[in-house]
Enzyme design. Sequence first.
Site, PDB file in Angstrom:
ATOM      1  N   GLU A 116      -0.845   4.437  -8.386  1.00 43.61           N
ATOM      2  CA  GLU A 116      -0.465   5.387  -7.347  1.00 43.61           C
ATOM      3  C   GLU A 116       0.849   6.056  -7.760  1.00 43.61           C
ATOM      4  O   GLU A 116       1.784   5.370  -8.207  1.00 43.61           O
ATOM      5  CB  GLU A 116      -0.275   4.587  -6.045  1.00 43.61           C
ATOM      6  CG  GLU A 116      -0.137   5.409  -4.800  1.00 43.61           C
ATOM      7  CD  GLU A 116      -1.460   5.801  -4.141  1.00 43.61           C
ATOM      8  OE1 GLU A 116      -2.546   5.553  -4.708  1.00 43.61           O
ATOM      9  OE2 GLU A 116      -1.393   6.386  -3.050  1.00 43.61           O
ATOM     10  N   LYS A 133       0.876  -1.177   0.000  1.00 42.00           N
ATOM     11  CA  LYS A 133       0.000   0.000   0.000  1.00 42.00           C
ATOM     12  C   LYS A 133       0.906   1.219   0.000  1.00 42.00           C
ATOM     13  O   LYS A 133       1.597   1.503   0.978  1.00 42.00           O
ATOM     14  CB  LYS A 133      -0.915   0.025   1.220  1.00 42.00           C
ATOM     15  CG  LYS A 133      -1.835   1.229   1.185  1.00 42.00           C
ATOM     16  CD  LYS A 133      -2.852   1.185   2.289  1.00 42.00           C
ATOM     17  CE  LYS A 133      -3.899   2.275   2.118  1.00 42.00           C
ATOM     18  NZ  LYS A 133      -3.378   3.592   1.855  1.00 42.00           N
TER      19      LYS A 133
HETATM   20  P1  AMP Z   1      -6.601   5.396   2.050  1.00 37.70           P
HETATM   21  O1  AMP Z   1      -6.302   6.549   1.158  1.00 37.70           O
HETATM   22  O2  AMP Z   1      -5.744   5.327   3.235  1.00 37.70           O
HETATM   23  O3  AMP Z   1      -8.064   5.275   2.333  1.00 37.70           O
HETATM   24  O4  AMP Z   1      -6.255   4.070   1.211  1.00 37.70           O
HETATM   25  C1  AMP Z   1      -6.774   3.824  -0.049  1.00 37.70           C
HETATM   26  C2  AMP Z   1      -5.841   4.367  -1.123  1.00 37.70           C
HETATM   27  O5  AMP Z   1      -4.591   3.684  -1.101  1.00 37.70           O
HETATM   28  C3  AMP Z   1      -6.311   4.163  -2.543  1.00 37.70           C
HETATM   29  O6  AMP Z   1      -7.264   5.122  -2.920  1.00 37.70           O
HETATM   30  C4  AMP Z   1      -5.015   4.319  -3.325  1.00 37.70           C
HETATM   31  O7  AMP Z   1      -4.807   5.683  -3.615  1.00 37.70           O
HETATM   32  C5  AMP Z   1      -3.943   3.903  -2.330  1.00 37.70           C
HETATM   33  N1  AMP Z   1      -3.212   2.677  -2.692  1.00 37.70           N
HETATM   34  C6  AMP Z   1      -1.906   2.485  -2.461  1.00 37.70           C
HETATM   35  N2  AMP Z   1      -1.514   1.278  -2.870  1.00 37.70           N
HETATM   36  C7  AMP Z   1      -2.595   0.654  -3.377  1.00 37.70           C
HETATM   37  C8  AMP Z   1      -2.829  -0.624  -3.946  1.00 37.70           C
HETATM   38  N3  AMP Z   1      -1.864  -1.524  -4.064  1.00 37.70           N
HETATM   39  N4  AMP Z   1      -4.093  -0.905  -4.373  1.00 37.70           N
HETATM   40  C9  AMP Z   1      -5.077  -0.001  -4.250  1.00 37.70           C
HETATM   41  N5  AMP Z   1      -4.918   1.220  -3.712  1.00 37.70           N
HETATM   42  C10 AMP Z   1      -3.689   1.552  -3.277  1.00 37.70           C
END
Ligand code: AMP
Length: 528
Positions: free
Chosen positions: A261, A212
């Site tokens: 990302e 992530k």
């Molecule tokens: P958050 O912003 O903390 O709610 O986490 C979700 C976000 O993580 C997504 O909208 C992406 O922008 C980001 N992200 C980072 N790595 C990944 C991944 N491998 N798959 C999907 N989203 C990811």
Amino acid sequence: MKLAEVVETSRQIAETRSRLEKTRLLSQLLAKAPSSELPIVVSYLSGRLPQGRIGIGHQTLGAMRALLGVTAPALNLRDVHDAFSELGELSGAGSSARRTELLRNLLGRATEVERDFLVRLLLEDLRQGSLEGVMVEALATASSLNVESVRRAFMLSGDLAIVAKTARAEGEAGLANIAIELFRPVRSMLASTAEDIADALRTLEVAALEYKIDGARIQVHKSKDRVRVYSRRLNDVTDACPEIVETIGSLPSRRLVLDGEAVALRADGRPHTFQTTMRRFGRRLDVAGLRRALPLTSFYFDCLLLDEEILVDERYENRVARLHEALPGELIVPRIVTAKDEEAQSFSEKALVAGHEGVMAKALHAPYQAGSRGKAWLKVKSAHTLDLVVLAAEWGSGRRRGWLSNLHLGARDPETGGFVMLGKTFKGMTDEILKWQTERLQELEISRDEWTVRVRPELVAEIAFNDIQKSPHYEGGLALRFARLKAYREDKRVEEADTIDTVRALYEKQTGERLAPAQAQLSLFGDE
Ligand code: AMP
């Protein structure tokens, strides 16, 4: 159609907590609206103007709140719409006086409740509860269509007014014809939260785990030599990231829609903080200078279109297989597929050691679906964080005099559309952030007293905390302990902020105690 009918429905929707009842009220009104006015009704009841922002702020409106209006409602929806269009087009010398005159004229012909509605519509301050979701369901009910078809059409077009018009005129077949289109961004698929790796694996059994990456979400569209990049909020950010255009432009595939990302990496390959990466997407940009100082690296994790193939409805594992055909390995986010706890744990540790935020766990079979409904994508972060909405801020004292400092933070209440306050924090702010938030929050100001500025609930902040405890001070009965700002999340819309239900569930998991139902809780704390 009369404006009063829309206003009355809006009032009734705000008054009920029942999602079913909200949907019923909305669908009744939608069914009644003439086709030519349907997009306006959809837009107003989603809390937005079809014209977008037309540049009327709380100062102009504040002076008009005391206007004497009429007692019998007479305004037509069409007249209001036309007046807003005219207001939106004004510019140049004399436009400010003309704007005030037009607005005075319009609001002077409104009843008190109509005026209140219009003012809140202009300020984007209509809180009626999970509007988009309810609207999708109401559109399906009003035209007797399958809700999944409406939802899919909304994901692909990103525009509820288009969906409403198509549903009314062409039914199911029309909705099915709304397809993914290059250079029209698709609403992003989002993740729910899992407690930890074991929790994610319990839910998904076999999962793909991916790093992530704590950067900026990007959706990249390519057709031959044209490449455009869109943000999580679907804004076109192409000009801010020329290196992404170059990377994707040089790939052999002719047509692509990729989800990924972008992150600024340090010289040692570890990621900069989220806040630093986001400097690449700020308002006033020296793109060339920033590119030299903070070059962006992009990692992709999904593929929605490859050459002639549309992949949106394909299983995730098939989409990723196509992603591997289209992209070299270094552009794909590091990933494994596993059902084994130890393997998953060690992959997660690798992600953390490499400086990333945690991992994403994904169901292998899921189609691409906008939003975070269901549990097809689960995020597992190493620290407790919640995305909360800034409701107000207090002026600082001492070294922080003159700066807005102590933030009031709320979780969304999806049923009322309001916010439940969970605490305040002035921790985790650098001078740069203090300066930025003082400016930004005053742009969002609704009202102020000597100590506090109340703001439009538009700004999402990612808040780290140690645990959640019971609190008699706040209406929801819960408060965060040791809350601190991790980052502002301007890439997130308020609809994506965490809900009070998530906070309650976290508390229950953390303590093993069951909370009384929300209704009882509210009356306990004397909420009206
Ligand atoms: P958050 O912003 O903390 O709610 O986490 C979700 C976000 O993580 C997504 O909208 C992406 O922008 C980001 N992200 C980072 N790595 C990944 C991944 N491998 N798959 C999907 N989203 C990811």
